[in-house]
Design an enzyme around this catalytic site. Sequence first.
Site, PDB file in Angstrom:
ATOM      1  CE  LYS A 133      -3.914  -2.256   2.339  1.00 47.41           C
ATOM      2  NZ  LYS A 133      -4.894  -2.164   3.445  1.00 47.41           N
TER       3      LYS A 133
ATOM      4  CG  PHE B 175     -13.374   1.288   6.933  1.00 40.78           C
ATOM      5  CD1 PHE B 175     -12.792   0.713   5.814  1.00 40.78           C
ATOM      6  CD2 PHE B 175     -14.133   0.486   7.782  1.00 40.78           C
ATOM      7  CE1 PHE B 175     -12.958  -0.634   5.530  1.00 40.78           C
ATOM      8  CE2 PHE B 175     -14.310  -0.870   7.504  1.00 40.78           C
ATOM      9  CZ  PHE B 175     -13.719  -1.430   6.381  1.00 40.78           C
TER      10      PHE B 175
ATOM     11  NE  ARG C 297      -6.456 -12.338   4.819  1.00 41.08           N
ATOM     12  CZ  ARG C 297      -7.121 -11.171   4.882  1.00 41.08           C
ATOM     13  NH1 ARG C 297      -7.026 -10.293   3.887  1.00 41.08           N
ATOM     14  NH2 ARG C 297      -7.851 -10.862   5.924  1.00 41.08           N
TER      15      ARG C 297
ATOM     16  CB  THR D 239      -7.651  -6.008   9.541  1.00 37.11           C
ATOM     17  OG1 THR D 239      -8.119  -7.114   8.780  1.00 37.11           O
ATOM     18  CG2 THR D 239      -7.945  -4.707   8.822  1.00 37.11           C
TER      19      THR D 239
ATOM     20  NE  ARG E 122      -2.555  -5.899   6.960  1.00 29.92           N
ATOM     21  CZ  ARG E 122      -3.726  -6.349   6.532  1.00 29.92           C
ATOM     22  NH1 ARG E 122      -4.364  -7.291   7.199  1.00 29.92           N
ATOM     23  NH2 ARG E 122      -4.267  -5.859   5.431  1.00 29.92           N
TER      24      ARG E 122
ATOM     25  CG  ASN F 178      -3.569  -2.489   6.914  1.00 26.17           C
ATOM     26  OD1 ASN F 178      -3.405  -2.105   5.762  1.00 26.17           O
ATOM     27  ND2 ASN F 178      -4.665  -3.120   7.304  1.00 26.17           N
TER      28      ASN F 178
ATOM     29  CG  HIS G 105      -5.230  -6.105  -0.401  1.00 20.73           C
ATOM     30  ND1 HIS G 105      -6.446  -6.133   0.228  1.00 20.73           N
ATOM     31  CD2 HIS G 105      -5.343  -6.939  -1.486  1.00 20.73           C
ATOM     32  CE1 HIS G 105      -7.274  -6.927  -0.444  1.00 20.73           C
ATOM     33  NE2 HIS G 105      -6.624  -7.422  -1.490  1.00 20.73           N
TER      34      HIS G 105
END
Length: 139
Positions: free
Chosen positions: A10, A58, A86, A92, A103, A113, A116
Amino acid sequence: MLQRTLAIIKPDGVSRNLIGTVVKRVEDEGIKIVAMKMIHMTKEQAMGFYKVHEGKPFFDSVTNFMSSGPCVVMVLEGEEAVTRYRKLMGATNFKEAEEGTIRRDFATDIEKNVVHGSDSEENAAFEIGYFFSALERVG
Ligand code: GDP
């Protein structure tokens, strides 16, 4: 089962020079990168990507964030790649993420974070198709 999944570094990850760190963790896990590019999404493109979150409180904020700077998008391939990636990312909310996850180590808030990853094979197929043409997917 051999799977493909869509991963994004990100805008916070890119601007904080974490591309190499994320790529290294993916490769060290034995997952292959079969497509990769840097993009800067428009707000509309980010809204299309996070369509499933439309209506959530959000949604506006996360789509502003995802279009605030360049991202690195990747297609990953490996045995059980969806769940393995994941697990590498962590929860998250980085405060709930396990030790040693991307993360937990690098996220600064629930939105920023760093990474993705698709949460199912079905979503992976949509997300891969959203960013990559067949010609761009090798391996
Ligand atoms: P993920 O699959 O772990 O990325 O989590 P989700 O699909 O639930 O949420 C998508 C993204 O929206 C997250 O990675 C965060 O960047 C952001 N997000 C999720 N929950 C919140 C929240 O409560 N507040 C804000 N500002 N952003 C959130």
